[in-house]
Design an enzyme around this catalytic site. Structure first.
Site, PDB file in Angstrom:
ATOM      1  N   CYS A 314       0.874  -1.175   0.000  1.00 21.88           N
ATOM      2  CA  CYS A 314       0.000   0.000   0.000  1.00 21.88           C
ATOM      3  C   CYS A 314       0.906   1.218   0.000  1.00 21.88           C
ATOM      4  CB  CYS A 314      -0.962  -0.031   1.181  1.00 21.88           C
ATOM      5  SG  CYS A 314      -0.205  -0.341   2.784  1.00 21.88           S
ATOM      6  N   ARG A 366      -3.815   3.685  15.845  1.00 24.76           N
ATOM      7  CA  ARG A 366      -5.055   3.303  15.166  1.00 24.76           C
ATOM      8  C   ARG A 366      -6.205   3.137  16.164  1.00 24.76           C
ATOM      9  NH1 ARG A 366      -2.116   5.172  11.832  1.00 24.76           N
ATOM     10  NH2 ARG A 366      -1.283   4.037  10.033  1.00 24.76           N
TER      11      ARG A 366
END
Length: 576
Positions: A314, A366
Site C-alpha cells: 500500500c 489506530r
C-alpha cells in the site's frame, strides 16, 4: 469503556497471545528501541523464530538496531525450504539478498524495502511500502531518514521545490534510475513478477508534495516488465466507519468520488478470466465483497502455473498490506499448504506478531483514532471459510484432465483397489502431495493421462455396469466430498507387478512413497479458521477490548458484541 485488561489464567498459548496483544496495544514497535520493552520484544521474536522453524529451514537477516529498516523485525526471516513434503525450494541466497536490500531500501517509502514473508510452492510472497517519491528522496538524506524511525512528521523538512523544476529534472532522472534500478534488481532476484498496489491514489501528496509514487505511474516505465495490478483498497481511516457501524462491514461502501482518489482498478484480463467476478462493479462492492474478491485474486495469482512471486503493498505497508498478507497466510494454512504443523493458536500468534507487530503496524495510534483495521482482519475470517477461497480447490480443478470427470477418477480408484494389473499402459496416474495439517494429507493435483480417446471410451464402457459406477452415479456426491472421503490410493509393495509400479509417479518424492494422511476438507478449513477467529476474539476482548458504540434506540447490543456474548461466553454489556 474498554474491557479490563489482563492476562487470562489459561494455557500457555492463550497467555502468550494475551501478552503479545498487551504489548502491541501499549507501544509502537521500533527495531532500534531498547529499555524494558526490549526484553518483551525479544521473547516475541524468539517465539516467532521457533514457530517458523517448526516447518521451514530459514536464514535470518540481522536488523538488531534498525540499521536495515527501523520498523522491520530485528530478525528478518528468509524462508528457504519447507522441511516437510514440499519439494520446492527457494533459490535465494541470504548474503546476496542482504546486499541487494542494502542497495535498494531507499527506493521505497520509509525505507520499507521488498521483503519476502511467505514461501509457497517455492514462490516468495513479499511485502513493502510503495515507491518513494521526490519529496522523500530530496527532503532527507537516505540514511538519516531510515534511522529516523519513519515518524509521521518525516516529510516536514522537505523543501518546497517542484518536481517539474527544469533545473533539477536531469538530476531527478539519474537519482530515480539509480535507486529504482536497485529495487528492480531485488524484485527480479526474488523472482517477483506480480505487483499488487492497494493505493487509492497514484501518488501520495503531503504538504503539497508528491511524497510517494508507485510503479504504475513511473514516468520512465522502469517497471514495465512486471505485471502491475492496481487494486485500490480503502486506507485505515475508512475503518473508523467500520467501528462506528458497530463493527459491521456488510453494506459499508467506500466513497470513490473523493478528490484524492485517482487510481482506478486495473487488472490484466488474463488474471481475471477464471474468477467469474464482474470487476467493473468494484465501486459498488461493500467492504466484505471487496476484501473477498481481492483475496480470491491474490490466491489465483500465487496458484498460477509459473514460478513467479508476488509483491503486495500500500503506501507505508503497515495497514492494508498486513491485512492481505495475514489473510493469505491464514488461508493457505487453513488449506494445509503452509505452516502445516502449527495449531490454530500458534498460527494466530505468528501472524499477529510477525505480520502486524514486528512489521510496524501502529496499533496504539489506530486504536486512539478508532481505525480498527487490525481487528477487522481477524473478524473477517468468518467470510473466507468456504472452499471458494481454497487454494487446494483451484489447484485440483485446473489439474483434471480433459475428457474425464472427477467421479470417473474416483471410479478408477475403486475398481483398481487391490489389483496389480488393472492399470494398464493406457493410463498413468500422477499425484503430488504437499504439507497438510498434522495427520492430514493435502491433495494438490491428480492427473490422469489416457493414451487416447479410444482408451477413454473403452475404459468408460468397461466401467459402465460395474457396482462402483452405479454407486457413484446414485450418490451424486460433490467433488469436495469425494475428495475428502479419500479418492485415490497409491499402493506399492514387493508383490506388485513392474507394470503396475511403472505407471505411478509421485511428483517431488519417491515414486513408491505412499501418503498416510487425509485431505484437509472444506469442513476442516472452516473449523480451522473459525478456531483462529474465536481465539482472537476471546483474547482481544480480555486485553484490548472493543470501544463502546452508541446504543441503538431499542437498547439492543451491537452485532459484534452479541457475537462475543454468544461465541466467547462473556456477559453482555454495552461497555465491553
Amino acid at each position: 469503556m474498554a474491557a479490563a485488561r489482563g492476562c487470562p489464567p489459561a494455557g500457555s498459548g492463550d497467555r502468550a497471545l494475551a501478552e503479545l496483544l498487551l504489548e502491541f496495544s501499549r507501544a509502537q514497535y521500533r527495531a532500534k528501541d531498547g529499555g524494558g520493552a526490549a526484553a518483551k520484544v525479544e521473547r516475541i521474536e524468539r517465539r516467532c523464530l521457533e514457530l517458523f522453524g517448526r516447518d521451514y529451514r530459514y536464514s535470518v537477516i540481522p536488523n538488531a538496531h534498525g540499521e536495515v529498516c527501523a520498523h522491520y523485525p530485528r530478525h528478518i526471516v528468509l524462508l528457504e525450504r519447507d522441511a516437510g513434503r514440499d519439494p520446492f525450494e527457494s533459490t535465494v541466497q541470504v548474503g546476496k539478498l542482504q546486499d541487494l536490500i542494502n542497495r535498494s531500501k531507499m527506493a521505497r517509502c520509509r525505507g520499507r524495502f521488498v521483503c519476502p514473508v511467505i514461501l509457497y510452492k517455492g514462490k516468495h510472497i513479499c511485502r513493502s511500502a510503495t515507491l518513494a517519491g521526490w519529496g522523500e528522496l530530496y527532503g532527507r538524506t537516505g540514511y538519516n531518514y531510515i534511522f529516523s524511525g519513519g515518524s509521521d512528521d518525516a516529510w516536514a523538512d522537505a523543501e518546497d521545490i517542484s518536481e517539474e523544476d527544469s533545473a533539477l529534472r536531469n538530476a531527478d532522472s539519474q537519482l530515480f534510475d539509480k535507486v529504482r534500478g536497485h529495487d528492480i534488481k531485488l524484485l527480479r532476484y526474488l523472482s517477483v513478477r506480480y505487483i499488487c498496489d492497494l493505493m487509492v491514489e497514484n501518488k501520495k501528496v503531503k504538504f503539497g508534495l508528491n511524497v510517494t509514487s508507485s510503479e504504475k505511474v513511473d514516468k520512465a516505465q522502469r517497471y514495465a516488465d512486471f505485471t502491475l495490478l492496481s487494486i485500490p483498497y480503502p486506507g485505515c481511516e475508512f475503518f473508523k466507519e467500520y467501528k462506528d457501524r458497530d463493527y459491521t462491514a456488510e453494506g459499508l461502501i467506500f466513497n470513490w468520488k473523493q478528490d484524492y482518489v485517482d487510481a482506478p482498478l486495473s487488472i490484466p484480463v488474463s488474471l481475471t478470466q477464471s474468477l467469474n467476478i464482474d470487476w467493473s462493479e468494484y465501486q459498488s462492492w461493500d467492504l466484505v465483497q471487496q476484501t473477498q474478491n481481492y483475496l480470491k485474486l491474490l490466491i489465483s495469482i500465487i496458484n498460477s502455473d509459473d514460478d513467479s512471486g508476488l509483491l503486495v503493498h500500500c503506501i507505508s505497508g503497515w495497514d492494508r498490506t498486513p491485512l492481505f498478507i495475514s489473510l493469505l497466510r491464514l488461508s493457505l494454512w487453513a488449506d494445509g499448504l503452509i505452516h502445516a504443523s502449527l495449531e490454530p493458536s500458534e498460527i494466530l500468534y505468528l501472524t499477529v506478531a510477525y505480520d502486524w507487530f514486528l512489521f510496524g503496524h501502529m496499533l496504539v495510534d489506530r486504536l486512539s483514532k478508532g481505525e480498527e483495521i487490525f481487528f477487522f482482519c481477524f473478524n473477517f475470517l468468518k467470510h473466507i471459510t468456504s472452499e471458494e477461497f481454497s487454494a487446494v480447490k483451484s489447484q485440483r480443478r485446473k489439474s483434471l484432465p480433459p475428457g474425464f470427470t472427477l467421479e470417473e477418477i474416483c471410479m478408477l480408484k475403486q475398481r483398481d483397489r487391490g489389483s496389480t494389473t488393472s492399470l494398464s499402459s493406457d493410463f498413468s496416474l500422477g499425484m503430488e502431495s504437499s504439507p497438510g495439517a498434522a495427520g492430514s494429507f493435502t491433495y494438490e493435483a491428480v492427473e490422469l493421462m489416457p493414451a487416447g480417446a479410444q482408451a477413454q471410451a473403452a475404459w468408460r464402457k468397461s466401467c459402465a455396469s460395474s457396482p462402483q459406477a452405479v454407486l457413484w452415479s446414485r450418490a451424486q456426491q460433490s467433488e469436495d466430498r469425494l475428495l475428502s472421503a479419500g479418492m485415490v490410493e497409491v499402493k506399492s509393495s514387493s508383490s506388485s507387478s513392474s507394470t503396475h509400479s511403472d505407471n505411478f509417479l509421485r511428483i517431488g518424492s519417491s515414486p513408491l512413497e505412499v501418503p498416510r494422511s487425509r485431505l484437509v476438507s472444506a469442513s476442516d478449513r472452516e473449523s480451522r479458521l473459525e478456531e483462529v477467529r474465536s481465539a482472537f476474539l476471546a483474547c482481544y476482548s480480555r486485553t484490548i477490548g472493543l470501544k463502546a458504540v452508541p446504543p441503538s434506540p431499542s437498547g439492543a447490543i451491537g452485532g459484534l458484541l452479541e457475537q462475543f456474548v454468544r461465541g466467547v461466553g462473556l456477559r453482555g454489556s454495552s461497555t465491553l
